[in-house]
Design a protein around this motif. Sequence first.
Motif, PDB file in Angstrom:
ATOM      1  N   TRP A  50      -9.747  -9.651 -10.227  1.00 32.89           N
ATOM      2  CA  TRP A  50      -8.627 -10.459  -9.743  1.00 32.89           C
ATOM      3  C   TRP A  50      -7.327 -10.063 -10.433  1.00 32.89           C
ATOM      4  O   TRP A  50      -6.254 -10.126  -9.824  1.00 32.89           O
ATOM      5  N   PHE A  51      -7.408  -9.658 -11.696  1.00 28.08           N
ATOM      6  CA  PHE A  51      -6.216  -9.183 -12.388  1.00 28.08           C
ATOM      7  C   PHE A  51      -5.693  -7.910 -11.724  1.00 28.08           C
ATOM      8  O   PHE A  51      -4.487  -7.767 -11.472  1.00 28.08           O
ATOM      9  N   VAL A  52      -6.603  -6.990 -11.427  1.00 24.49           N
ATOM     10  CA  VAL A  52      -6.212  -5.754 -10.730  1.00 24.49           C
ATOM     11  C   VAL A  52      -5.629  -6.089  -9.354  1.00 24.49           C
ATOM     12  O   VAL A  52      -4.598  -5.540  -8.940  1.00 24.49           O
ATOM     13  N   GLY A  53      -6.277  -6.994  -8.641  1.00 26.05           N
ATOM     14  CA  GLY A  53      -5.796  -7.379  -7.320  1.00 26.05           C
ATOM     15  C   GLY A  53      -4.418  -8.020  -7.371  1.00 26.05           C
ATOM     16  O   GLY A  53      -3.554  -7.732  -6.526  1.00 26.05           O
ATOM     17  N   PHE A  54      -4.198  -8.885  -8.355  1.00 26.22           N
ATOM     18  CA  PHE A  54      -2.883  -9.521  -8.499  1.00 26.22           C
ATOM     19  C   PHE A  54      -1.806  -8.470  -8.752  1.00 26.22           C
ATOM     20  O   PHE A  54      -0.743  -8.488  -8.104  1.00 26.22           O
ATOM     21  N   CYS A  55      -2.072  -7.551  -9.669  1.00 27.04           N
ATOM     22  CA  CYS A  55      -1.088  -6.503  -9.971  1.00 27.04           C
ATOM     23  C   CYS A  55      -0.845  -5.608  -8.757  1.00 27.04           C
ATOM     24  O   CYS A  55       0.301  -5.260  -8.440  1.00 27.04           O
ATOM     25  N   PHE A  56      -1.906  -5.231  -8.064  1.00 25.69           N
ATOM     26  CA  PHE A  56      -1.798  -4.343  -6.911  1.00 25.69           C
ATOM     27  C   PHE A  56      -1.015  -5.002  -5.778  1.00 25.69           C
ATOM     28  O   PHE A  56      -0.073  -4.414  -5.209  1.00 25.69           O
ATOM     29  N   LEU A  57      -1.383  -6.229  -5.427  1.00 24.38           N
ATOM     30  CA  LEU A  57      -0.699  -6.920  -4.335  1.00 24.38           C
ATOM     31  C   LEU A  57       0.764  -7.204  -4.680  1.00 24.38           C
ATOM     32  O   LEU A  57       1.652  -7.064  -3.825  1.00 24.38           O
ATOM     33  N   THR A  58       1.035  -7.603  -5.921  1.00 26.36           N
ATOM     34  CA  THR A  58       2.413  -7.867  -6.336  1.00 26.36           C
ATOM     35  C   THR A  58       3.254  -6.602  -6.268  1.00 26.36           C
ATOM     36  O   THR A  58       4.389  -6.610  -5.774  1.00 26.36           O
ATOM     37  N   ASN A  59       2.709  -5.490  -6.747  1.00 27.28           N
ATOM     38  CA  ASN A  59       3.435  -4.224  -6.719  1.00 27.28           C
ATOM     39  C   ASN A  59       3.737  -3.788  -5.290  1.00 27.28           C
ATOM     40  O   ASN A  59       4.865  -3.378  -4.977  1.00 27.28           O
ATOM     41  N   GLN A  60       2.767  -3.887  -4.417  1.00 28.92           N
ATOM     42  CA  GLN A  60       2.968  -3.461  -3.037  1.00 28.92           C
ATOM     43  C   GLN A  60       3.904  -4.422  -2.282  1.00 28.92           C
ATOM     44  O   GLN A  60       4.653  -3.987  -1.406  1.00 28.92           O
ATOM     45  N   TRP A  61       3.869  -5.695  -2.629  1.00 31.72           N
ATOM     46  CA  TRP A  61       4.772  -6.651  -1.983  1.00 31.72           C
ATOM     47  C   TRP A  61       6.219  -6.386  -2.396  1.00 31.72           C
ATOM     48  O   TRP A  61       7.137  -6.472  -1.576  1.00 31.72           O
ATOM     49  N   GLN A  62       6.432  -6.062  -3.676  1.00 32.99           N
ATOM     50  CA  GLN A  62       7.782  -5.744  -4.135  1.00 32.99           C
ATOM     51  C   GLN A  62       8.289  -4.436  -3.541  1.00 32.99           C
ATOM     52  O   GLN A  62       9.490  -4.266  -3.323  1.00 32.99           O
ATOM     53  N   ALA A  63       7.384  -3.503  -3.286  1.00 32.60           N
ATOM     54  CA  ALA A  63       7.780  -2.202  -2.721  1.00 32.60           C
ATOM     55  C   ALA A  63       7.952  -2.237  -1.211  1.00 32.60           C
ATOM     56  O   ALA A  63       8.400  -1.244  -0.621  1.00 32.60           O
ATOM     57  N   SER A  64       7.634  -3.375  -0.589  1.00 31.26           N
ATOM     58  CA  SER A  64       7.762  -3.472   0.873  1.00 31.26           C
ATOM     59  C   SER A  64       9.223  -3.348   1.287  1.00 31.26           C
ATOM     60  O   SER A  64      10.126  -3.875   0.624  1.00 31.26           O
ATOM     61  N   LYS A  65       9.461  -2.669   2.386  1.00 37.26           N
ATOM     62  CA  LYS A  65      10.818  -2.465   2.900  1.00 37.26           C
ATOM     63  C   LYS A  65      11.140  -3.530   3.932  1.00 37.26           C
ATOM     64  O   LYS A  65      10.298  -3.901   4.745  1.00 37.26           O
ATOM     65  N   GLU A  66      12.363  -3.979   3.896  1.00 36.04           N
ATOM     66  CA  GLU A  66      12.762  -5.051   4.803  1.00 36.04           C
ATOM     67  C   GLU A  66      12.737  -4.589   6.255  1.00 36.04           C
ATOM     68  O   GLU A  66      12.457  -5.385   7.155  1.00 36.04           O
TER      69      GLU A  66
END
Length: 200
Positions: free
Chosen positions: A86-102
């Motif tokens: 879950w720690f890996v998943g939280f970091c992965f999802l957060t990173n990809q959400w921040q990198a998402s383009k508008e």
Amino acid sequence: VFSIVVFGSIVNEGYVNRLDESEEHCIFNRNRNACNYGITVGVLAFLSCLLYLALDAYFPQISSVKDRKKAVLSDIGVSAFWAFLWFVGFCFLTNQWQASKEEDNPMNEGGDAARAAITFSFFSIFTWVGQAFLAYQRFRLGADSALFSQDYMDPSQDSGMPYAPYTNEEDATDAVGTYQQPPAADAFDTETQGYQTQNY
């Protein structure tokens, strides 16, 4: 419950497409691996919870001490493993959400679902760490108590005498000990209202 929220949010609203596209892409930076990871970890964590809930209900019927220890040790290991995932998943999802383009999601569709998946991934870390800690406490308690013993007997129900019977020091042959009758009714002097000493 947290795992249901995570994989349910991603399955329900985790895939979007642009107006000029027919194929849907993952809301997390169009990275299909992010969505797949969240769904896989969520579903497997949910099934793991059901398995250990059943094991916890069945635990009193396990008669083998070794099997009880294995069950508690596996609970510790599995809980620590899921906390890490879950720690890996939280970091992965957060990173990809921040990198998402508008421009990939101009209407911001599924934004609440993505934030819910990230938030409950974060909560799941502490839930599984707490579960691992409680399982470790159960293991420590079991080493010193009747948790891993086959039968438990309530001390108040024990009919055996925990102490040796009272013996009179003056008469060692008497096995039970002798007790005297209470003093006679006229042991008190009514004239002096005092107490007369009794000779034993």
